[in-house]
Enzyme design. Structure first.
Site, PDB file in Angstrom:
ATOM      1  CG  ASP A   1      -2.269   0.615   0.954  1.00  0.00           C
ATOM      2  OD1 ASP A   1      -2.309   1.860   0.862  1.00  0.00           O
ATOM      3  OD2 ASP A   1      -3.283  -0.099   0.843  1.00  0.00           O
TER       4      ASP A   1
ATOM      5  CG  HIS B   1      -5.141   4.079   1.092  1.00  0.00           C
ATOM      6  ND1 HIS B   1      -4.788   2.778   0.828  1.00  0.00           N
ATOM      7  CD2 HIS B   1      -6.431   4.208   0.728  1.00  0.00           C
ATOM      8  CE1 HIS B   1      -5.828   2.142   0.301  1.00  0.00           C
ATOM      9  NE2 HIS B   1      -6.835   2.983   0.225  1.00  0.00           N
TER      10      HIS B   1
ATOM     11  CB  SER C   1      -9.108   0.870  -0.367  1.00  0.00           C
ATOM     12  OG  SER C   1      -8.570   0.942  -1.648  1.00  0.00           O
TER      13      SER C   1
END
Length: 303
Positions: free
Chosen positions: A28, A60, A247
């Site tokens: 990620d 994120h 996600s």
């Protein structure tokens, strides 16, 4: 995360094992040393900027890790993740905007492969729905490499992506017969919200005989660890943040699988995948939208 755990049947009793001893690899934007995660970050590698320290310039990846296994320390347990005792190995393959290249992702996959034994990795989470991988013509190579990793005993869990709601909007990775593809659905929550995750979660083909995505999980306004959390004289600021997308749905499934593998370390990939899919709640929606249905952690953990 409180709502997600309640909605998926992930009660304190179900979480009792915490996923302890199970390592989840995450490719990620990186991970921050958030107090809910810090002592369980076992390994880190930067394939974007060649940095040497643990960091996340996007936030994120930290959010994703918090959903998988944050322990909720700063929220007194309210925002703990699915497997609050699982370990993490994190590869940074996306930049601060959430964009990346297939080459960086391939390097990350190879790194995970090389470290399976060192870190006892059982699960790989790929939540790349925030950006777009460049070099799309290499997607098939990426799928083949991930399927090869699956053959090494790693449960690969990937996001369906946010390119829906058109039929056939899954990427080639999401269409893999082996990999676990996760779409987004919040059930009875946010039904009248126009930008709810289910409205843009990628779909499989209308006439496909294979159920894809494999499963769905909540992904709208999920509150989890904030990579921009900072310590001051009185405590911490900006400890948690809400994010939406497939996600966010994907690590719900990865964390649940960590709980399952802690309870049943003898399970191979196919057994774990069957337990996940066959225990899902049918939402009475088309196959190409819900797959087998909404994840039900309590039912998955039975037996």
């Amino acid at each position: 995360m409180y709502r997600v755990r309640e909605q998926t049947g992930c009660s304190s009793m179900v979480q009792s094992g915490g996923g302890k001893g199970i390592t989840v690899a995450v490719l990620d934007t990186g991970v921050a040393r958030h107090p809910d995660l810090a002592d369980r970050i076992l390994g880190f590698q930067d394939f974007v900027n060649d940095g040497t320290g643990v960091y996340d310039d996007s936030g994120h990846g930290t959010h994703v890790c918090g959903i998988i296994g944050g322990n909720g320390y700063l929220s007194k347990g309210r925002y703990r993740g699915m497997a609050p005792e699982a370990g993490f190995v994190v590869g940074k393959v996306l930049d601060e905007k959430g964009d990346g290249t297939v080459d960086a992702m391939l390097q990350g996959i190879d790194w995970v492969w090389q470290n399976i034994e060192r870190y006892k990795i059982r699960i790989l989470n790929i939540s790349v729905g925030i950006g777009q991988l460049i070099d799309e013509e290499k997607e098939e190579v990426l799928k083949e490499r991930l399927e090869a990793l699956w053959s090494q005993g790693i449960l690969v869990v990937c996001a369906a992506g946010n390119n829906g709601p058109a039929c056939g909007s899954l990427s080639s990775i999401g269409r893999s017969r082996l990999l676990i593809t996760v779409g987004c659905n919040d059930g009875t929550y946010f039904q009248n919200k126009p930008n709810r995750c289910a409205a843009y979660s990628a779909r499989g083909g209308r006439f496909d005989t294979m159920k894809k995505p494999d499963i769905v999980a909540p992904g709208t306004e999920i509150i989890s660890c904030n990579g921009m959390c900072r310590k001051n004289r009185t405590g911490y600021t900006n400890a948690y943040i809400a994010k939406s997308g497939t996600s966010m749905a994907t690590p719900v499934v990865s964390g649940a699988l960590a709980l399952l593998l802690h309870k049943h370390p003898e399970y191979d990939n196919e057994t774990a995948k069957r337990k996940l899919l066959f225990s899902a709640d049918d939402l009475q929606e088309p196959w190409y939208q819900q797959g087998w249905g909404m994840i039900n952690v309590a039912r998955m953990m039975e037996g």
